[in-house]
Design an enzyme around this catalytic site. Structure first.
Site, mmCIF file in Angstrom:
data_model
loop_
_atom_site.group_PDB
_atom_site.id
_atom_site.type_symbol
_atom_site.label_atom_id
_atom_site.label_comp_id
_atom_site.label_asym_id
_atom_site.label_seq_id
_atom_site.Cartn_x
_atom_site.Cartn_y
_atom_site.Cartn_z
ATOM 1 N N ASP A 31 0.848 -1.190 0.000
ATOM 2 C CA ASP A 31 0.000 0.000 0.000
ATOM 3 C C ASP A 31 0.890 1.249 0.000
ATOM 4 O OD1 ASP A 31 -2.875 0.928 2.025
ATOM 5 O OD2 ASP A 31 -1.642 2.162 0.708
ATOM 6 N N GLU A 83 29.554 5.626 5.579
ATOM 7 C CA GLU A 83 29.491 4.200 5.910
ATOM 8 C C GLU A 83 29.374 3.391 4.625
ATOM 9 O OE1 GLU A 83 25.890 3.188 8.271
ATOM 10 O OE2 GLU A 83 25.598 5.340 8.364
ATOM 11 N N CYS A 120 25.872 6.514 11.076
ATOM 12 C CA CYS A 120 25.399 7.834 10.616
ATOM 13 C C CYS A 120 25.906 8.981 11.473
ATOM 14 C CB CYS A 120 23.877 7.871 10.603
ATOM 15 S SG CYS A 120 23.160 6.515 9.690
ATOM 16 N N THR A 163 13.743 2.661 2.556
ATOM 17 C CA THR A 163 14.250 3.928 3.117
ATOM 18 C C THR A 163 15.553 4.382 2.445
ATOM 19 O OG1 THR A 163 15.577 2.795 4.800
ATOM 20 C CG2 THR A 163 13.310 3.309 5.394
ATOM 21 N N SER A 211 16.328 -1.537 15.718
ATOM 22 C CA SER A 211 17.105 -0.308 15.472
ATOM 23 C C SER A 211 16.287 0.925 15.869
ATOM 24 C CB SER A 211 17.553 -0.225 14.006
ATOM 25 O OG SER A 211 16.479 0.067 13.147
ATOM 26 N N HIS A 244 18.608 13.133 13.314
ATOM 27 C CA HIS A 244 18.973 12.164 12.273
ATOM 28 C C HIS A 244 17.667 11.583 11.733
ATOM 29 C CE1 HIS A 244 20.548 8.887 10.054
ATOM 30 N NE2 HIS A 244 20.030 7.974 10.857
ATOM 31 N N LYS A 253 8.437 9.542 16.013
ATOM 32 C CA LYS A 253 8.491 8.806 17.293
ATOM 33 C C LYS A 253 9.435 9.519 18.273
ATOM 34 C CE LYS A 253 8.267 4.297 14.947
ATOM 35 N NZ LYS A 253 6.907 3.851 14.957
ATOM 36 N N ASN A 328 17.077 8.262 3.042
ATOM 37 C CA ASN A 328 18.141 8.308 4.046
ATOM 38 C C ASN A 328 19.487 8.593 3.378
ATOM 39 O OD1 ASN A 328 19.641 8.028 6.361
ATOM 40 N ND2 ASN A 328 19.069 5.902 6.774
ATOM 41 N N SER A 364 24.002 3.953 14.312
ATOM 42 C CA SER A 364 23.761 2.599 14.815
ATOM 43 C C SER A 364 25.038 2.047 15.403
ATOM 44 C CB SER A 364 23.285 1.698 13.672
ATOM 45 O OG SER A 364 22.049 2.158 13.198
HETATM 46 N N1 CAA Z 1 -0.935 3.520 5.849
HETATM 47 C C1 CAA Z 1 -0.362 4.219 6.871
HETATM 48 N N2 CAA Z 1 0.670 3.705 7.616
HETATM 49 C C2 CAA Z 1 1.148 2.486 7.286
HETATM 50 C C3 CAA Z 1 0.584 1.723 6.256
HETATM 51 C C4 CAA Z 1 -0.500 2.271 5.500
HETATM 52 N N3 CAA Z 1 -1.065 1.637 4.503
HETATM 53 N N4 CAA Z 1 1.249 0.540 6.181
HETATM 54 C C5 CAA Z 1 2.199 0.573 7.158
HETATM 55 N N5 CAA Z 1 2.121 1.746 7.825
HETATM 56 C C6 CAA Z 1 2.984 2.213 8.916
HETATM 57 C C7 CAA Z 1 3.239 1.148 9.990
HETATM 58 O O1 CAA Z 1 2.215 1.133 10.963
HETATM 59 C C8 CAA Z 1 4.572 1.626 10.537
HETATM 60 O O2 CAA Z 1 4.362 2.737 11.383
HETATM 61 P P1 CAA Z 1 4.629 2.612 12.970
HETATM 62 O O3 CAA Z 1 6.065 2.173 13.115
HETATM 63 O O4 CAA Z 1 4.396 3.981 13.481
HETATM 64 O O5 CAA Z 1 3.680 1.574 13.466
HETATM 65 C C9 CAA Z 1 5.282 2.190 9.297
HETATM 66 O O6 CAA Z 1 4.265 2.455 8.352
HETATM 67 C C10 CAA Z 1 6.276 1.222 8.666
HETATM 68 O O7 CAA Z 1 5.593 0.027 8.392
HETATM 69 P P2 CAA Z 1 6.235 -1.369 8.805
HETATM 70 O O8 CAA Z 1 6.718 -1.333 10.217
HETATM 71 O O9 CAA Z 1 5.287 -2.439 8.445
HETATM 72 O O10 CAA Z 1 7.472 -1.371 7.811
HETATM 73 P P3 CAA Z 1 8.617 -2.429 7.655
HETATM 74 O O11 CAA Z 1 8.303 -3.724 8.312
HETATM 75 O O12 CAA Z 1 8.910 -2.474 6.218
HETATM 76 O O13 CAA Z 1 9.860 -1.835 8.466
HETATM 77 C C11 CAA Z 1 11.626 -0.371 9.050
HETATM 78 C C12 CAA Z 1 10.136 -0.454 8.653
HETATM 79 C C13 CAA Z 1 11.902 -1.301 10.225
HETATM 80 C C14 CAA Z 1 11.923 1.051 9.474
HETATM 81 C C15 CAA Z 1 12.480 -0.781 7.815
HETATM 82 O O14 CAA Z 1 12.248 0.117 6.768
HETATM 83 C C16 CAA Z 1 13.963 -0.831 8.102
HETATM 84 O O15 CAA Z 1 14.496 -1.841 8.517
HETATM 85 N N6 CAA Z 1 14.684 0.290 7.798
HETATM 86 C C17 CAA Z 1 16.152 0.347 7.970
HETATM 87 C C18 CAA Z 1 16.545 0.556 9.393
HETATM 88 C C19 CAA Z 1 16.226 1.950 9.878
HETATM 89 O O16 CAA Z 1 16.110 2.903 9.131
HETATM 90 N N7 CAA Z 1 16.113 2.084 11.211
HETATM 91 C C20 CAA Z 1 15.908 3.387 11.822
HETATM 92 C C21 CAA Z 1 16.656 3.490 13.141
HETATM 93 S S1 CAA Z 1 18.366 3.085 12.888
HETATM 94 C C22 CAA Z 1 19.036 4.486 12.207
HETATM 95 O O17 CAA Z 1 18.479 5.539 12.280
HETATM 96 C C23 CAA Z 1 20.374 4.373 11.511
HETATM 97 C C24 CAA Z 1 20.134 4.410 10.024
HETATM 98 O O18 CAA Z 1 20.154 5.467 9.428
HETATM 99 C C25 CAA Z 1 19.893 3.160 9.327
#
Ligand code: CAA
Length: 445
Positions: A31, A83, A120, A163, A211, A244, A253, A328, A364
């Site tokens: 979606d 990185e 980062c 991302t 993370s 960041h 959040k 990102n 991280s």
């Molecule tokens: N409408 C509105 N919202 C929706 C939706 C829809 N149709 N479908 C999903 N969402 C929302 C979900 O509820 C979720 O929000 P919440 O967390 O507020 O509940 C959000 O969209 C993301 O959905 P998912 O959790 O299902 O997404 P995902 O399983 O694909 O994982 C992630 C998201 C874990 C961030 C993944 O993208 C990821 O692993 N990213 C890389 C790691 C990262 O960026 N981590 C951030 C902290 S670490 C850091 O900052 C260092 C760095 O730069 C990497």
């Protein structure tokens, strides 16, 4: 001692654009709302065939030096934060200096060059190094060039693929800066974590959900540590709070946690208490899990208050304008957030001189750092010179099939030979491999 901080900033965005809602989500059978609403992302920037961390970094640095009328003699050190390095010995800063020497008459032989690693947060750590070098008086009147450059790509099929992004931010750190002065006070939250790592591999191994929790925990520690030296913070103290930004949903959040912390024992807590009560205090609970449940309930209610909504729209939302369209940039991401906020201030004609920013960096592994910045008198000249809007508009949109091709081009384990999608002009590009199979570069007029 004169003030020290960021004198100028320039960015270079990857020249390709992947639309997440229109192109990526349908191909992944997802979606589009997950991207636009959940993660808060509309598009990712990608490097074209002839782009990499060196070309993006050199292009940003070149632009910055030309605009400020600098020559290599004016620069005493060049630090690159990344990185996405492709060489474990020779630092990216030497490749970038080599590029710049093609277009400037003088060389950088006198400049101290290095490369910083801590995921980062290394972009901010490089600012620290430059700040300390200047304050120690070892700079001989010269400035430091800090370049945060990354191709933030994930393995195909990894959740992080949503991302991705690519781009570079070049910053000039100097005495009496034109953009922002950095505070002496800073706070840290640092712990041995395995949330995101690249053990001698190109694409990260990520525990995505964890993370997010580690980011929040370390940021909370850093804020408390910052307050231990700078005094209690208050939401009205800072015009903007750039974080960041791996994706804007992460900042959403973090901002709520930060706001709850900052309003504790303040007039704002008292005002919102008439609708949602006071914040739960741990000493009021016998059981820790009951306390955490009460905090969650309080935060859900806090999120809906007018006070929080107005603060978020003023102090946080403007920091996300650019990230929503580029994804990102790892080491550059918090510096894009600062630029984004100041660009919005310019659009809204807000007089920022003397106003404060609170900057929250994260890497991280894991570490968060918080410091304050004071916006300087000449900030408008610096922000007016940013050409980010032109760059974003000029990006070439790619189809999902083209995305698959370009991902393969930048995958070190794949051989992919395709033509560039864009035509370079007045910029550095990658050239063929050199005699030691090293990467080489040339400037295209
Ligand atoms: N409408 C509105 N919202 C929706 C939706 C829809 N149709 N479908 C999903 N969402 C929302 C979900 O509820 C979720 O929000 P919440 O967390 O507020 O509940 C959000 O969209 C993301 O959905 P998912 O959790 O299902 O997404 P995902 O399983 O694909 O994982 C992630 C998201 C874990 C961030 C993944 O993208 C990821 O692993 N990213 C890389 C790691 C990262 O960026 N981590 C951030 C902290 S670490 C850091 O900052 C260092 C760095 O730069 C990497």
């Amino acid at each position: 001692m004169n003030s020290v901080g960021i004198d100028a900033v320039a960015v270079h965005a990857g020249k390709l654009r992947l639309d997440l809602a229109e192109t990526f989500a349908p191909a992944m059978d997802e979606d589009p709302g997950k991207y636009t609403k959940g993660l808060g992302l509309h598009a990712s920037s990608f490097p074209d065939v002839e782009e990499d961390i060196v070309t993006m970094g050199a292009n940003a640095a070149h632009k910055l030096m030309e605009r400020k009328g600098l020559t290599p003699e004016d620069i005493g050190r060049i630090d690159v934060a990344t990185e996405s390095a492709f060489d474990n010995a020779k630092p990216v800063s030497t490749y970038i200096a080599g590029c710049l020497e093609e277009v400037f008459e003088d060389d950088f032989h006198h400049a101290n060059k290095g490369e910083r690693k801590f995921a980062c947060i290394s972009g901010t750590q490089s600012l620290d190094d430059a700040y300390n070098w200047i304050r120690a008086g070892r700079h001989r009147g010269r400035a430091a060039l800090v370049i945060a450059t990354d191709t933030a790509l994930y393995a195909r099929g990894d959740a992080g693929e949503a991302t991705q992004g690519a781009g570079a931010v070049a910053m000039l750190i100097a005495e009496d800066p034109d953009l922002v002065e950095m505070s002496l006070e800073q706070g840290f939250g640092s712990a041995d974590e395995t949330d995101f790592l690249k053990p001698n591999q190109q694409f990260p191994s990520v525990d995505g959900k964890r993370s997010v929790q580690v980011y929040l925990a370390r940021m909370r520690e850093a804020l408390a540590d910052y307050e231990s030296v700078a005094g209690q913070t208050h939401p009205d103290q800072f015009e903007y709070i750039p974080f960041h930004t791996p994706f804007p949903g992460m900042v959403r959040k973090a901002a709520l946690f930060g706001y709850r912390h900052m309003i504790r024992d303040t007039d704002i807590e008292e005002t919102v208490a008439t609708d949602i009560g006071r914040q739960p205090r741990i000493e009021e609970f016998d059981d820790e899990s009951q306390y955490h449940d009460a905090v969650r309930e309080y935060m859900d209610a806090l999120k809906e208050t007018d006070a929080y909504g107005e603060w978020y729209d003023r102090a946080i939302e403007p920091t996300l304008d650019i990230a929503r369209h580029v994804g990102n940039w790892y080491t550059g991401s918090v510096h894009v957030a600062r630029a984004s906020a100041l660009r919005r201030a310019r659009e809204e004609d807000i007089d920022m001189a003397g106003k404060q920013l609170l900057v929250g960096s994260y890497g991280s592994g894991a570490q968060a750092e918080i410091h304050a910045e004071t916006v300087q008198e000449n900030w408008t000249d610096e922000i007016d010179a940013l050409d980010i809007d032109e760059q974003l508009t000029e990006r070439r949109d790619i189809t999902f099939e083209e995305y698959e091709e370009i991902h393969d081009v930048h995958n070190h384990d794949k051989e992919a030979d395709i033509d560039a999608f864009t035509t370079p002009s007045e910029e550095f590009v990658r050239d063929g491999p050199g005699p030691m199979d090293e990467r080489t570069y040339r400037y295209v007029e």
